[in-house]
Design an enzyme around this catalytic site. Structure first.
Site, short mmCIF file in Angstrom:
data_model
loop_
_atom_site.label_atom_id
_atom_site.label_comp_id
_atom_site.label_asym_id
_atom_site.label_seq_id
_atom_site.Cartn_x
_atom_site.Cartn_y
_atom_site.Cartn_z
N ASP A 30 0.89 -1.15 -0.06
CA ASP A 30 0.09 -0.21 0.12
C ASP A 30 0.62 1.12 -0.19
O ASP A 30 1.61 1.56 0.98
CB ASP A 30 -0.93 -0.15 1.16
CG ASP A 30 -1.89 1.01 1.18
OD1 ASP A 30 -2.02 1.91 0.07
OD2 ASP A 30 -2.91 1.03 2.03
N ASP A 31 0.90 1.95 -1.07
CA ASP A 31 1.63 3.26 -1.09
C ASP A 31 3.25 3.05 -1.08
O ASP A 31 3.79 3.84 -0.60
CB ASP A 31 1.16 4.33 -0.09
CG ASP A 31 -0.34 4.83 -0.26
OD1 ASP A 31 -1.08 4.06 -1.06
OD2 ASP A 31 -0.57 5.76 0.35
N CYS A 70 -5.49 3.94 -4.59
CA CYS A 70 -5.64 2.61 -3.71
C CYS A 70 -7.08 1.87 -4.61
O CYS A 70 -6.61 0.77 -4.90
CB CYS A 70 -6.14 2.74 -2.44
SG CYS A 70 -5.00 3.32 -1.38
N HIS A 128 -10.53 -2.54 0.80
CA HIS A 128 -11.02 -1.42 0.16
C HIS A 128 -11.70 -1.22 -1.16
O HIS A 128 -11.64 -0.50 -2.06
CB HIS A 128 -9.50 -0.41 0.10
CG HIS A 128 -9.74 1.10 0.11
ND1 HIS A 128 -9.06 2.19 -0.12
CD2 HIS A 128 -10.78 1.75 0.23
CE1 HIS A 128 -9.16 3.35 0.16
NE2 HIS A 128 -10.55 2.98 0.16
N ASP A 277 0.48 -1.12 -4.80
CA ASP A 277 -1.10 -0.29 -5.72
C ASP A 277 -0.78 0.62 -6.30
O ASP A 277 -1.47 0.93 -7.41
CB ASP A 277 -2.01 -0.15 -4.50
CG ASP A 277 -1.87 0.97 -3.27
OD1 ASP A 277 -0.65 1.09 -3.18
OD2 ASP A 277 -2.57 1.00 -2.64
#
Length: 512
Positions: A30-31, A70, A128, A277
């Site tokens: 994530d990120d 995301c 998410h 992502d």
């Protein structure tokens, strides 16, 4: 109801198990940015099991995400389609915890497609892609409704800056910080300290239960999205600080899962891929990751279609099949996971379906063939921003920052309205006619635009490809931004607070 979405055509009437079908593990960070690993050039990040994936397998230098933020990037991974095709577009760009929308159920995810091939399917980690559908806590959009028969510890919304007890009250944290086990509440608000350990234990359990049949494990991590956290064994482990601690903890988790595969002697029948992502949250400065030598810190990270927002660190591992220590420069995309896994599993898709953007890269993984893509199309919501063509990046629209750099470098609590340049249509978005042209092989930082007058034939070819591509886009109703406050997740109503005992807590304290 969604309209204009083509359904996926299967040529199998019943589920089957193909002898020798490989297992699949997709690690999804994530990120995490292009420059966040030692093997991608970070000078102080410790080497870990993720880097070892590259030593034992393949590292990709031109792997692109399906989107720069995301929710749509996750939707593209699971469906093999660009988000614009399935309605995962809109001003919000992501699902909020109270949205009534979710990943369209009309879409057949890669998990569902692999189930048709006799695969066991499991998921642990960040979702998410929607939570509740009709009433609070119905979980109508959770992973079990999209082909995942096993769902361990999962975070339907992921994590947020509000998931920090040092800065927020319990009531403030409860709104966006909660954890599920399958479809059942486990904790609200979330205590992140045990999260990685719990996810790893669930992943190990899934592998152990399914070691004698083909399986697909989807493991999207919480790291390294702010707020940053670390378990006791990883706090202070990195010279780089808390962000480096997060990378070390995530890398440990990858190592634990792959070691489990090795302990069961199934490594030569297991393909594992690690990707992120989207790009890093650059506004958080040292707490927000690195895009490396890609577009500079001011404008080039998460939310943008500059290279730093969409070009990912990527590793593929399959002992005995993927050549060890290879560095691959072919241009590929996260959307390709769908077609690749399905082909390797022995499945067949409708190759004439132009709305399926995914192409198999099985030959690329073996270092036997070039990329199947002539073009990659990069969007911000429903706006086409750029096209990758060979070594060239043609940007029709770019995003710029209008605020001084020092004004958006956060050390405290970020302002959600200013956190990233996520906008696709406001005055920070600039159209270019003629478009900007970069040779991203020679100039990955996109600092030196080429003269369009010298590339007229190439531009004509790309413009014609854009025209053909847009002709395949069918207008589809957005599933984002459908707020319904009554769908706010809430355990132990109306308190919206619970902290059920988890069996891994005491075990972790003794092992770390």
């Amino acid at each position: 109801m969604l309209v204009g979405i083509s359904t996926f055509a299967f040529f199998l009437c019943v589920a089957k198990t193909v002898v020798g079908s490989p297992n699949f593990i997709i690690f999804f960070a994530d990120d995490v940015g292009y420059g966040d690993f030692q093997s991608f050039g970070h000078p102080t990040q410790e080497k870990g099991p993720i880097d070892v994936m590259g030593d034992e397998g393949m590292r990709f230098t031109s792997w692109y995400s399906g989107d720069s933020i995301c929710t749509p990037s996750r939707a593209s991974l699971l469906t093999g389609r660009l988000p614009i095709r399935i309605g995962v577009v809109g001003p919000n760009r992501v699902f909020w915890q109270w949205d009534q929308g979710g990943l369209p159920k009309s879409e057949i995810t890669i998990a569902e497609a692999l189930q048709q091939q006799g695969y066991a399917t499991g998921m642990v980690g960040k979702w998410h892609l929607g939570i509740n559908e009709k009433v609070a806590n119905d979980g109508g959009h959770l992973p079990m409704h999209h082909g995942f028969e096993y769902v361990g510890t999962n975070y339907p919304y992921g994590q947020n800056w509000k998931c920090d007890p040092k800065k927020f009250s319990t009531a403030e944290m409860s709104e966006k910080c909660f954890k599920y086990k399958n479809s059942t509440f486990v904790q609200q608000p979330t205590d992140m300290i045990n999260s990685t350990f719990e996810m790893v234990e669930d992943a190990k359990d899934f592998i152990m239960r399914n070691k004698n049949q083909p399986f697909f494990l989807y493991m999207p991590f919480l790291q390294a999205h702010c707020t940053l956290f670390c378990s006791p064994g990883f706090c202070g482990s990195s010279r780089r600080g808390i962000y480096g601690d997060n990378i070390n903890e995530m890398s440990w988790a990858v190592g634990e899962v792959l070691d489990t595969v090795k302990r069961h002697s199934i490594q030569e029948n297991t393909l594992a891929i690690f990707i992120s992502d989207n790009g890093p949250q650059l506004e958080m400065c040292v707490d927000g990751g690195s895009s490396g030598f890609l577009k500079d810190l001011v404008i080039g990270g998460k939310g943008s279609t500059w290279e730093g927002g969409i070009r990912m660190p990527a590793f593929a591992w399959w002992p005995g099949t993927i050549p060890a220590g290879e560095v691959n420069h072919e241009v590929v995309s996260t959307v390709d996971i769908y077609a690749t896994l399905l082909e390797l599993a022995g499945g067949n898709a409708d190759e004439d379906d132009v709305t399926r953007d995914s192409k198999s890269i099985s030959g690329v993984l073996r270092n036997e063939s070039p990329s199947p893509h002539e073009f990659l199309f990069h969007y911000c919501s429903d706006r086409l921003m750029a096209v990758r063509y060979g070594e060239y990046k043609i940007s029709y629209v770019t995003q710029m920052r209008t605020t001084d750099f020092t004004d958006f470098c956060y050390e405290g609590v970020p302002d959600d309205d200013r956190i990233t340049n996520l906008r696709c249509y406001d005055d920070t978005v600039v159209s270019h006619d003629p478009p900007l042209i970069f040779n991203t092989d020679e100039d990955p930082a996109e600092e030196h635009p080429l003269n369009p007058a010298r590339h007229g034939l190439m531009l004509s070819h790309v413009n014609e490809a854009v025209r053909r591509h847009k002709a395949t886009i069918v207008p589809t109703r957005s599933v984002l931004g459908l707020k319904n406050a009554a769908l706010q997740p809430c355990c132990n109503y109306p308190a919206c607070v619970c902290n059920y005992e988890h069996p891994y807590e005491s075990q972790q304290k003794s092992e770390l």
